[in-house]
Write a protein that holds these residues in place. Structure first.
Motif, PDB file in Angstrom:
ATOM      1  N   HIS A 217      34.712  49.585  38.265  1.00 56.01           N
ATOM      2  CA  HIS A 217      34.665  48.046  38.065  1.00 56.01           C
ATOM      3  C   HIS A 217      35.902  47.400  38.189  1.00 56.01           C
ATOM      4  N   GLU A 218      35.779  45.949  38.266  1.00 57.27           N
ATOM      5  CA  GLU A 218      36.632  45.028  38.570  1.00 57.27           C
ATOM      6  C   GLU A 218      37.737  45.024  37.236  1.00 57.27           C
ATOM      7  N   ASN A 219      37.373  45.531  36.228  1.00 58.75           N
ATOM      8  CA  ASN A 219      38.398  45.531  35.172  1.00 58.75           C
ATOM      9  C   ASN A 219      39.016  47.046  34.982  1.00 58.75           C
ATOM     10  N   GLY A 220      38.787  47.825  35.810  1.00 58.90           N
ATOM     11  CA  GLY A 220      39.377  48.899  35.952  1.00 58.90           C
ATOM     12  C   GLY A 220      38.422  50.266  35.079  1.00 58.90           C
ATOM     13  N   ALA A 221      37.400  49.816  34.578  1.00 61.69           N
ATOM     14  CA  ALA A 221      36.651  50.841  33.892  1.00 61.69           C
ATOM     15  C   ALA A 221      35.755  51.561  34.977  1.00 61.69           C
ATOM     16  N   VAL A 222      35.376  52.711  34.377  1.00 59.50           N
ATOM     17  CA  VAL A 222      34.687  53.744  35.408  1.00 59.50           C
ATOM     18  C   VAL A 222      33.398  54.162  34.618  1.00 59.50           C
TER      19      VAL A 222
END
Length: 299
Positions: A217-222
Motif C-alpha cells: 500500500h501507498e502508506n507502506g502497509a502490507v
C-alpha cells in the motif's frame, strides 16, 4: 460519503433504467431493486434470449426491448447484469448515447476492455457507478470511517464461498476466470479503501481453486487477501482484519443483511444521475481495480 438527499422523500422524477441481462443476478437483484423505486423505474429489459428477458421483466410489468437500440430509446440509464466481456462490448455504446451506466465488476474480462469502458465514460461525460455490493451497506461504511482514523501497518482478509462448485452462479465466465476476477474486485476495493491505495499486488495459487494476494500500500502497509469460490462453506465468508499500534479492527459480513445494500445503491445512483455528481465508486475506480487484477494475473 453519500450524495443522496437527506430526506426520505425523493425530490426528483424516477430515473428510467433499462436492464441488460436476464441471468440469475438480474433476477435476484437488479430487476427488483430498480423496480422498487421511488428513485428508479425499470423501463425495459433486453437480453439475447427474449423469453429470458420476459421472465425478468414480467413480475414488474416492464416491457421487453426487441433490440439493444430499443432499450436505449426507452431509458436514460442502463444497468448491466451480464458477463464482463458482454458488458465491455456494450457499455461504450451506452456512454456514446449519453446514458448513465450502472456497471458490474469487473469492468471487462481484461485490462484493454476495461480501459475502453472507462475511456468511453470519461469521453462522453456520463455518470457511472459500480455495483460493489458491500460498499453500500451501513456496516461497511462504519468500518471504513473507523479505519480512516487508524494507523494500519498490516491487514489480513478473505472472501470465500462455494458457489463455483455448482448452482446457477457457477456460470461459464466465473468457472473460466475464477475468484480473482469475480471476488477480487470486492476485496481489493475494501483493502484499498481501508488501509491505503494499493500500489502493487502479487498473486500465488490457482484462481479457479484458491488464490492468495499480497498487496503493498501507498502508506507502506502490507495486506494479504485469500480468494476462493470453490470451497465448501455453510455461507459466504468475507472478513477484513486491520492491525497497527492500536487495537485490531475487524470487519465481518457474517451478520449483515445484504438486503440493506440495495436501497442505498439505488438512491445514490439515481441521485448521481439527477444531480450530475458521481459517488466516486465509478468506472475510473473500476479501472484502478482492473489494473490491480491484471497485475496479479501476470504474477
Amino acid at each position: 460519503m453519500s450524495t443522496a438527499p437527506p430526506s426520505d422523500i425523493w425530490p426528483y422524477e424516477p430515473v428510467r433504467v433499462g436492464l441488460v441481462g436476464a441471468g440469475p443476478w438480474a433476477r435476484a437483484m437488479h430487476a427488483r431493486m430498480l423496480a422498487a423505486g421511488p428513485e428508479t423505474a425499470l423501463s425495459a429489459v433486453w437480453a439475447r434470449r427474449p423469453e429470458a428477458a420476459a421472465e425478468v421483466a414480467g413480475p414488474y410489468g416492464a416491457p421487453v426491448a426487441a433490440s439493444f437500440e430499443e432499450l436505449l430509446d426507452r431509458c436514460e440509464a442502463v444497468a448491466f447484469a451480464v458477463p464482463p466481456a458482454v458488458q465491455a462490448a456494450l457499455a461504450p455504446r451506452v456512454a456514446a448515447a449519453g446514458r448513465a451506466l450502472l456497471l458490474e465488476k469487473p469492468l471487462g474480462a481484461d485490462l484493454d476492455a476495461a480501459n475502453a469502458v472507462a475511456e468511453a465514460v470519461a469521453h462522453h461525460g456520463v455518470i457511472s457507478q459500480l455495483v460493489l455490493t458491500k460498499r453500500y451497506h451501513p456496516a461497511t461504511r462504519a468500518f471504513l470511517a473507523e479505519a480512516a482514523t487508524r494507523e494500519v501497518t498490516g491487514a489480513r482478509s478473505c472472501y470465500l464461498h462455494g458457489a463455483f462448485l455448482g448452482g446457477e452462479f457457477a456460470t461459464s465466465w466465473r468457472l473460466e476466470h475464477g475468484a480473482l476476477l469475480d471476488l477480487g474486485p470486492h476485496l481489493l476495493d475494501l483493502l484499498d479503501s481501508a488501509v491505503a491505495p494499493i500500489v502493487s499486488v502479487r498473486a500465488t495459487g490457482d484462481p479457479r481453486r484458491w488464490t492468495e494476494l499480497t498487496c503493498e500500500h501507498e502508506n507502506g502497509a502490507v495486506s494479504q487477501a485469500s480468494l476462493s469460490g470453490a470451497v465448501r462453506l455453510p455461507r459466504a465468508r468475507t472478513r477484513v482484519e486491520l492491525f497497527g499500534p492500536g487495537e485490531e479492527l475487524v470487519y465481518d459480513t457474517a451478520d449483515i443483511d445484504h438486503e440493506e445494500c440495495w436501497p442505498v445503491l439505488r438512491r445514490e445512483f439515481a441521485t448521481a444521475v439527477r444531480t450530475g455528481k458521481g459517488t466516486g465508486i465509478d468506472a475510473a475506480h473500476g479501472l484502478h481495480l482492473q489494473k490491480l487484477l491484471d497485475q496479479a494475473a501476470r504474477t
